[in-house]
Design a protein around this motif. Structure first.
Motif, PDB file in Angstrom:
ATOM      1  N   VAL A   8       0.729  -1.040  -0.110  1.00 53.63           N
ATOM      2  CA  VAL A   8      -0.179   0.076  -0.221  1.00 53.63           C
ATOM      3  C   VAL A   8       0.992   1.304  -0.027  1.00 53.63           C
ATOM      4  N   LYS A   9       0.292   2.332  -0.527  1.00 55.22           N
ATOM      5  CA  LYS A   9       0.748   3.688  -0.409  1.00 55.22           C
ATOM      6  C   LYS A   9       1.101   4.171   0.770  1.00 55.22           C
ATOM      7  N   CYS A  10       0.145   4.210   1.593  1.00 55.22           N
ATOM      8  CA  CYS A  10      -0.191   4.664   2.791  1.00 55.22           C
ATOM      9  C   CYS A  10      -0.791   3.888   4.046  1.00 55.22           C
ATOM     10  N   LEU A  11      -0.070   3.579   5.077  1.00 57.25           N
ATOM     11  CA  LEU A  11      -0.936   2.699   5.904  1.00 57.25           C
ATOM     12  C   LEU A  11      -0.820   3.519   7.142  1.00 57.25           C
ATOM     13  N   ILE A  12      -2.335   3.507   7.828  1.00 55.90           N
ATOM     14  CA  ILE A  12      -2.375   4.179   8.851  1.00 55.90           C
ATOM     15  C   ILE A  12      -2.757   3.020   9.962  1.00 55.90           C
ATOM     16  N   ILE A  13      -1.811   3.185  11.235  1.00 52.98           N
ATOM     17  CA  ILE A  13      -2.316   2.318  12.202  1.00 52.98           C
ATOM     18  C   ILE A  13      -2.812   3.012  13.373  1.00 52.98           C
ATOM     19  N   GLY A  14      -4.054   2.599  13.566  1.00 54.13           N
ATOM     20  CA  GLY A  14      -4.806   3.475  14.814  1.00 54.13           C
ATOM     21  C   GLY A  14      -5.934   3.980  14.572  1.00 54.13           C
ATOM     22  N   SER A  15      -7.154   4.298  15.188  1.00 52.14           N
ATOM     23  CA  SER A  15      -8.296   4.857  14.687  1.00 52.14           C
ATOM     24  C   SER A  15      -8.960   5.599  15.331  1.00 52.14           C
ATOM     25  N   GLY A  16      -8.115   6.647  16.194  1.00 53.08           N
ATOM     26  CA  GLY A  16      -8.698   7.957  16.955  1.00 53.08           C
ATOM     27  C   GLY A  16      -8.800   8.947  16.240  1.00 53.08           C
ATOM     28  N   PRO A  17      -8.752  10.061  16.979  1.00 58.81           N
ATOM     29  CA  PRO A  17      -9.046  11.260  16.054  1.00 58.81           C
ATOM     30  C   PRO A  17      -7.820  11.504  15.139  1.00 58.81           C
ATOM     31  N   ALA A  18      -6.782  11.244  15.493  1.00 57.87           N
ATOM     32  CA  ALA A  18      -5.607  11.473  14.724  1.00 57.87           C
ATOM     33  C   ALA A  18      -5.659  10.674  13.512  1.00 57.87           C
ATOM     34  N   GLY A  19      -5.784   9.236  13.998  1.00 56.76           N
ATOM     35  CA  GLY A  19      -6.006   8.477  12.741  1.00 56.76           C
ATOM     36  C   GLY A  19      -6.949   8.597  11.661  1.00 56.76           C
ATOM     37  N   TYR A  20      -8.008   9.036  12.070  1.00 59.55           N
ATOM     38  CA  TYR A  20      -9.223   9.273  10.910  1.00 59.55           C
ATOM     39  C   TYR A  20      -8.859  10.638  10.282  1.00 59.55           C
ATOM     40  N   THR A  21      -8.390  11.654  11.147  1.00 60.91           N
ATOM     41  CA  THR A  21      -7.915  12.848  10.313  1.00 60.91           C
ATOM     42  C   THR A  21      -7.049  12.594   9.171  1.00 60.91           C
ATOM     43  N   ALA A  22      -5.840  11.764   9.655  1.00 62.95           N
ATOM     44  CA  ALA A  22      -4.821  11.597   8.747  1.00 62.95           C
ATOM     45  C   ALA A  22      -5.645  10.773   7.473  1.00 62.95           C
ATOM     46  N   ALA A  23      -6.594   9.848   7.780  1.00 62.92           N
ATOM     47  CA  ALA A  23      -7.279   9.086   6.738  1.00 62.92           C
ATOM     48  C   ALA A  23      -7.944  10.235   5.707  1.00 62.92           C
ATOM     49  N   ILE A  24      -8.904  11.040   6.397  1.00 59.93           N
ATOM     50  CA  ILE A  24      -9.419  12.102   5.396  1.00 59.93           C
ATOM     51  C   ILE A  24      -8.343  12.559   4.559  1.00 59.93           C
ATOM     52  N   TYR A  25      -7.383  13.247   5.186  1.00 58.72           N
ATOM     53  CA  TYR A  25      -6.498  13.963   4.301  1.00 58.72           C
ATOM     54  C   TYR A  25      -5.802  13.029   3.139  1.00 58.72           C
TER      55      TYR A  25
END
Ligand code: NDP
Length: 313
Positions: A8-25
């Motif tokens: 994958v190009k971008c892997l996000i580990i964790g799903s609090g406010p930081a993870g979800y905001t990173a995901a949106i962007y």
């Protein structure tokens, strides 16, 4: 059998406010983010009630609902959100390897860490023995079970103060066990506690033992003069702070003595190019939903620039 590896190009580990905001962007920047939610999908806000200080909610909102909104927004732009816990990493080369649930291998051009923090415990044997049988680190999750009963809560920060007032609405009596002669909580929260008639604050007091065999039946307390006192409680809540969920990265990423990830000031860059840290995993000072969200945004922007710099499109 050949090992199945997904890149994958971008892997996000964790799903609090930081993870979800990173995901949106990241999703809006076409980085096709894949998120693994971790042990507590939605993070710590899923175990709080009223959130009054997140801008944009003048009437306040409920933590779990807010995280559902964050998730929906991340999904709307195409984030691939999955169940699973990152169990080990290998950051040797430019392609970062992350193992999920000890069996799935993901390789990623960029990794955004948003693993947050978890509750601390007192560390006494009776606490462990009775955990889930009257001992809890989440008043909002478990307070309901002690409706009309007497409970105790340990801690003197904003969390303990908030949870004590929450419990006071449900329970007959709340003992708040404070180890020093004063609370650390903000003045506003302290005032709220002191104005709640069914909270009794016990200063300079520590917990010697939580009593009971199969369920909490009381707590043995001791003050700084060595005097012991037994309180008859059926619920015992611990609210003494948190530690960052970063054990996974030991030996790979720079962290301070308490495990908070160290980032280049003003950025989310860790010591490994292409690995970025956001939220409570790297913030021991502010630890707010809004600051976590802000650093999640920074991590996605830092990752986007990194990917462009190494020619990943
Ligand atoms: P804190 O680290 O602020 O407070 C922890 C508390 O637990 C301290 O009072 C500490 O005592 C006490 N403590 C620690 N270890 C022990 C122990 N072994 N025995 C007895 N007591 C112990 O954690 P919080 O979770 O309360 O807050 C974390 C951050 O989140 C803070 O910045 C806080 O302001 C923020 N927050 C904000 C809220 C809001 O704005 N609505 C709500 C909740 C939290 P001592 O004081 O003696 O060190």
């Amino acid at each position: 059998m050949e090992e199945k590896i997904e890149h994958v190009k971008c892997l996000i580990i964790g799903s609090g406010p930081a993870g979800y905001t990173a995901a949106i962007y990241a999703a809006r920047a076409d980085m096709k983010p894949v998120m693994y939610q971790g042990l507590q999908p939605g993070g710590q806000l899923t175990i709080t009630t009223e959130v009054e200080n997140f801008p944009g909610y003048p009437k306040g909102t409920q933590g779990p609902e807010m995280m559902e909104d964050f998730k929906a927004q991340a999904e709307k732009f195409g984030t691939d959100i999955r169940w699973g816990l990152a169990t080990s990493v290998d950051f040797t080369g430019p392609i970062h390897k992350v193992i999920i649930d000890e069996k799935i291998t993901i390789t990623a051009d960029s990794v955004i860490i948003a693993t947050g923090a978890s509750a601390k415990w007192l560390g006494i044997p009776s606490e462990e023995k009775l955990n889930g049988f009257g001992v809890s680190a989440c008043a909002v999750c478990d307070g309901f079970f002690f409706k009309g009963q007497d409970v105790a809560i340990v801690g003197a920060g904003d969390t303990a103060a908030e949870e004590a007032t929450y419990l006071a609405k449900l329970c007959r009596k709340v003992y708040m066990i404070v180890r020093r002669g004063e609370m650390r909580a903000s003045k506003a929260m302290q005032t709220r506690v002191l104005n709640t008639t069914n909270i009794e604050v016990l200063y300079n007091t520590q917990t010697k033992e939580i009593l009971g065999d199969k369920a909490v039946e009381g707590a043995l307390l001791v003050n700084d003069r060595g005097e012991e006192r037994k309180v008859d409680v059926t619920g015992f809540f611990v609210a003494i702070g948190h530690h960052p969920n970063t054990d996974l990265f030991k030996g790979w990423l720079d962290m301070d003595e308490t495990g908070y990830l160290i980032t280049v000031p003003g950025t989310t860059k860790t010591n490994i190019p292409g690995v970025f840290a956001s939220g409570d995993a790297q913030d021991k000072h502010y630890r707010q939903a809004v600051t976590a969200a802000g650093s999640g945004c920074m991590a996605a922007l830092d990752a986007e620039r990194y990917l462009a710099s190494v020619g990943v499109h």
